[in-house]
Structures are given as C-alpha cells and as structure tokens.
Design an enzyme around this catalytic site. Structure first.
Site, PDB file in Angstrom:
ATOM      1  N   GLU A  75       0.890  -1.242  -0.022  1.00 18.44           N
ATOM      2  CA  GLU A  75       0.150   0.039  -0.026  1.00 18.44           C
ATOM      3  C   GLU A  75       1.099   1.241  -0.034  1.00 18.44           C
ATOM      4  OE1 GLU A  75      -2.699   1.464  -0.696  1.00 18.44           O
ATOM      5  OE2 GLU A  75      -4.272   0.576   0.344  1.00 18.44           O
ATOM      6  N   ASP A  76       0.340   2.277  -0.493  1.00 21.75           N
ATOM      7  CA  ASP A  76       1.271   3.724  -0.472  1.00 21.75           C
ATOM      8  C   ASP A  76       1.093   4.351   0.907  1.00 21.75           C
ATOM      9  OD1 ASP A  76      -1.891   3.960  -0.874  1.00 21.75           O
ATOM     10  OD2 ASP A  76      -1.566   5.585  -2.009  1.00 21.75           O
TER      11      ASP A  76
ATOM     12  N   ASP B  52      -4.330   4.665   6.346  1.00 21.21           N
ATOM     13  CA  ASP B  52      -5.158   6.049   7.011  1.00 21.21           C
ATOM     14  C   ASP B  52      -6.170   5.476   8.033  1.00 21.21           C
ATOM     15  OD1 ASP B  52      -5.596   8.549   7.149  1.00 21.21           O
ATOM     16  OD2 ASP B  52      -7.397   8.640   5.674  1.00 21.21           O
TER      17      ASP B  52
ATOM     18  N   PHE C 200      -3.012  15.429   5.431  1.00 22.08           N
ATOM     19  CA  PHE C 200      -3.161  15.076   3.989  1.00 22.08           C
ATOM     20  C   PHE C 200      -1.752  15.076   3.434  1.00 22.08           C
ATOM     21  CE2 PHE C 200      -4.108  15.386  -0.551  1.00 22.08           C
ATOM     22  CZ  PHE C 200      -5.278  14.075  -0.432  1.00 22.08           C
TER      23      PHE C 200
ATOM     24  N   ARG D  47       0.983  12.685  -8.187  1.00 24.24           N
ATOM     25  CA  ARG D  47       1.359  11.280  -8.174  1.00 24.24           C
ATOM     26  C   ARG D  47       2.827  11.152  -8.616  1.00 24.24           C
ATOM     27  NH1 ARG D  47      -2.996   8.037  -6.789  1.00 24.24           N
ATOM     28  NH2 ARG D  47      -4.908   8.508  -7.841  1.00 24.24           N
TER      29      ARG D  47
END
Ligand code: IMP
Ligand code: MG
Length: 183
Positions: A106-107, A110, A159, A172
C-alpha cells in the site's frame, strides 16, 4: 506545478516537502532488505494496491534482490454494508494464491479500512502467509486492529501527496512526499 523547491502548489493548495527522494530511496532499500531476510528463498507474490502504490511497488520490488512475482489490484472499500466488510475489486486478483506467501503493498494506511477488507478477502483464499507493507502510516487515523509488518514512515494525521499519492488527481508523479500546508 512541478518544482525542485520544498514548496509546491496543486490545484488551489500549498504543500511542503516531508520526505525527499533520497530519504524515501533509503527507506525503501531497508524495507526490501527486511522482507528478503524474512522470505529468504521463498517466492513471495507482491500485490500492489492501485492507484496509489504503483511507484512504491515498483521501487520496492526492484530493491528486492530475490525471486518474486508482482501483480496489482484496484480496490474500493465500503463501510457498513455488512458486518464482514466488503470491497469492490475494480481490478481483481487473477492469480491462484493458495499456499503462497503474499505481501500486500500500500502507499498509505489511513483509516485502515481498505487493507482490513482486502486482508479478509486474501485470507479466505488460503495463502501460506500474508504480510502488509506500506510506505506511509497514520497511526492516529487507524480504526482497525491488524498487524502492519513493514512501515516506511509513520506520519501525523495530515493529508499528503506525491510518490504515488494524489490530491484530486494531481501530484502522483512527484518523487518526494509533501504535506498539506495549514491555511
Ligand atoms: P484507508 O483509509 O486506510 O482505507 O485509505 C484509503 C486510501 O485513501 C489510501 O490507500 C490512499 O489511496 C487514500 N489516502 C489516505 N490518506 C491519504 C492522503 O493523505 N493523501 C492521499 N491519499 C490518501
Ligand atoms: Mg492506496
């Protein structure tokens, strides 16, 4: 706007550099080495979760000096549809993973929802093991209880964009991770 400076603008918002390319490269190498130590002569299947993990997955597997396979899924998770949780696999897993060691990539984790649901889906297919690797982790946002085996960086509940992560489609391609400036 792409910039070499520590401050960038995407849409209407300003972001500040949090981790630069060299910090990320070093950490990705370390993670790949730890994974290799654990998996030795096994042949893990890395499953990158699109879109966000496309850069991290490609860097991680290139830093992994061992036999491995790589594939991708694209997931949308839903909350509260039913108690077992449900994910829509917009691009689903084609491989037979029974008896195989799996590493979910996963990036960012959260709320933890996406990986929580995907873990259940993977575990139901009886792999020999399932590990989770994420570049970024927001411990204060996490709402689920599962083990994250490999974490690049823990970050505050703010964020972030770059290195695969986007803000409304942009950012990105940035080679660093940037955090939203408070306005
Ligand atoms: P979850 O809340 O752990 O299920 O995360 C869902 C997805 O939201 C992640 O895989 C990311 O693609 C995206 N996401 C979560 N936090 C951020 C952020 O700070 N920036 C950009 N995308 C994020
Ligand atoms: Mg993601």
């Amino acid at each position: 706007m792409i910039s070499k400076t520590d401050s960038i603008e995407l849409h209407d918002r300003k972001f500040q550099l949090l981790f630069d390319k060299s910090q990320i490269d070093k950490r990705v190498q370390e993670l790949a080495e730890s994974i290799k130590i654990k998996f030795k002569d096994q042949r893990p299947l890395f499953i990158g979760v699109l879109n966000g993990s496309f850069i991290f997955t490609s860097d991680l597997v290139r830093a992994y000096h061992g036999e491995c396979e790589v594939t991708f899924v694209k997931l949308n998770s839903y909350e509260g549809m039913d108690s077992t949780g449900r994910i829509e696999e917009q691009l689903s897993l084609k491989e037979n993973i029974k008896g195989r060691p799996i590493i979910i990539v996963e990036d960012i984790i959260d709320s933890g929802r996406t990986v929580h649901h995907f873990l259940k889906s993977i575990q139901s297919k009886n792999p020999s093991s399932v590990s989770v690797a994420t570049l970024l982790y927001k411990p204060k946002a996490m709402q689920f209880d599962y083990n994250i085996d490999y974490i690049g960086f823990e970050i505050p509940n703010q964020f972030v964009v770059g290195y695969g992560l986007d803000y409304d489609g942009l950012g990105r391609q940035l080679d660093g991770v940037y955090v939203l400036e408070e306005s």
